[in-house]
Design an enzyme around this catalytic site. Structure first.
Site, short mmCIF file in Angstrom:
data_model
loop_
_atom_site.label_atom_id
_atom_site.label_comp_id
_atom_site.label_asym_id
_atom_site.label_seq_id
_atom_site.Cartn_x
_atom_site.Cartn_y
_atom_site.Cartn_z
N ASP A 65 10.22 7.40 -24.02
CA ASP A 65 9.96 7.77 -25.42
C ASP A 65 9.53 6.59 -26.27
OD1 ASP A 65 10.83 10.23 -24.57
OD2 ASP A 65 12.72 10.20 -25.63
N ASP A 79 7.50 9.95 -20.63
CA ASP A 79 7.09 10.55 -21.91
C ASP A 79 6.89 9.48 -22.98
OD1 ASP A 79 7.51 12.96 -20.58
OD2 ASP A 79 9.48 13.28 -21.46
#
Length: 323
Positions: free
Chosen positions: A163, A184
């Protein structure tokens, strides 16, 4: 407080009383304040420099960071405006922190206001980088969050593992930036163009996780002329929401991309709604012969919708920012 700073505060506070304009009043920097850990500046922390900027400000204020590693956890609230954060170079000027686990509270540097420019600064969340070899698995640890309109980044660094960039709301433009991560590490619901950026894959996972929620949602991630390399293995993206949109154009992929390229994740049944595409990409990772069958094939007119001007700069806001 130095006299010139006091005068600045009084002038800008009066301006706020007579004008509540949401847009920056010009394309030039009105005032520069400096930050240095050695004390030879207006402030020794970025946090104190940001506190100094009055609420409702609508003139460009530059915060000039001298080289150093600033261990600070920062959020620029929505009531601020028109800020330039400039370091000497992303390799010498870093803002870092190591919060983790809770995504919302883990962010090292978060911007919720409109009209923000960063140049020559690295934003880092060091937690997973330090811990990944000593604990089982990793946890969300965000380096940077954009939650506002008209954010631009030039020659900046974004370093994390899971992230890394929470690219979540508004129009954003990344030029010649370095982005590092594995899981991600570019995610959210932003409407963004990444141009000539270097993407470094450091583990197994996904480069993007985009959260577009409907056909009328204008958001999406467009990568133009970027390079993807590293030591890990990833897919270009997975669908965080049912209308996710990610397009790579004229980019170069080293042998770090898994053959299927993309993942539906939890959005089964929405393959026709998702826009994942590659256009004129090259390199050993750009072989599309084994990509997922629902990857989109864009024609020339569709590709034209994803130029920087057409996708994020329709009103010319990028040229109005001080560079």
């Amino acid at each position: 407080m130095k006299l010139e700073l006091l005068v600045f505060v009084l002038c800008f506070s009066f301006q706020f009383l007579v004008s509540r304009a949401l847009e920056c009043s010009s394309s030039k920097v009105a005032y520069t304040i400096t930050v240095s850990q050695s004390g030879d500046a207006n402030f020794t922390t970025v946090t104190d420099a940001l506190k100094f900027i009055p609420s409702g400000n609508n003139q460009w204020i530059k915060i000039l960071l001298k080289p150093g590693t600033y261990k600070e956890k920062i959020e620029i609230q929505q009531d601020k405006g028109c800020i330039v954060l400039e370091g000497e170079d992303r390799t010498t000027t870093k803002i870092t922190y190591d919060a983790h686990s809770n995504t919302l509270e883990s962010v090292t540097f978060a911007v919720s206001m409109d009209n923000f420019v960063a140049k020559g600064v690295t934003f880092e969340n060091s937690y997973n980088i330090i811990q990944k070899d000593t604990v089982p698995g990793v946890v969300p640890a965000v380096a940077y969050k954009s939650y506002g309109d008209k954010h631009a980044f030039y020659s900046c660094g974004f370093v994390g593992f899971q992230d890394t960039i929470w690219d979540d709301k508004g129009r954003h433009y990344f030029k010649s930036c370095y982005i590092e991560g594995a899981a991600d590490f570019i995610w959210g619901n932003g409407q963004s163009v990444y141009e000539e950026c270097e993407i470094n894959v450091t583990g197994e996972g996904f480069i993007t996780a985009h959260g577009r929620e409907s056909a009328g949602d204008t958001s999406g991630y467009v990568f133009r002329g970027c390079s993807v390399s590293g030591t890990g293995r990833v897919e270009l993206g997975r669908a965080y929401r049912s209308f996710a949109r990610v397009i790579f154009i004229d980019s170069k992929f080293d042998n770090v991309i898994n053959p299927e390229g993309w993942s539906i994740w939890h959005q089964e049944g929405h393959e026709n709604d998702i826009t994942f595409a590659e256009v004129n990409c090259k390199g050993p990772g750009a072989d599309t012969s084994n990509r997922v069958p629902w990857e989109k094939k864009l024609d020339a007119s569709e590709v034209e919708q994803y130029t920087t001007q057409a996708f994020v700069d329709q009103d010319g806001w990028i040229a109005k920012q001080p560079l």
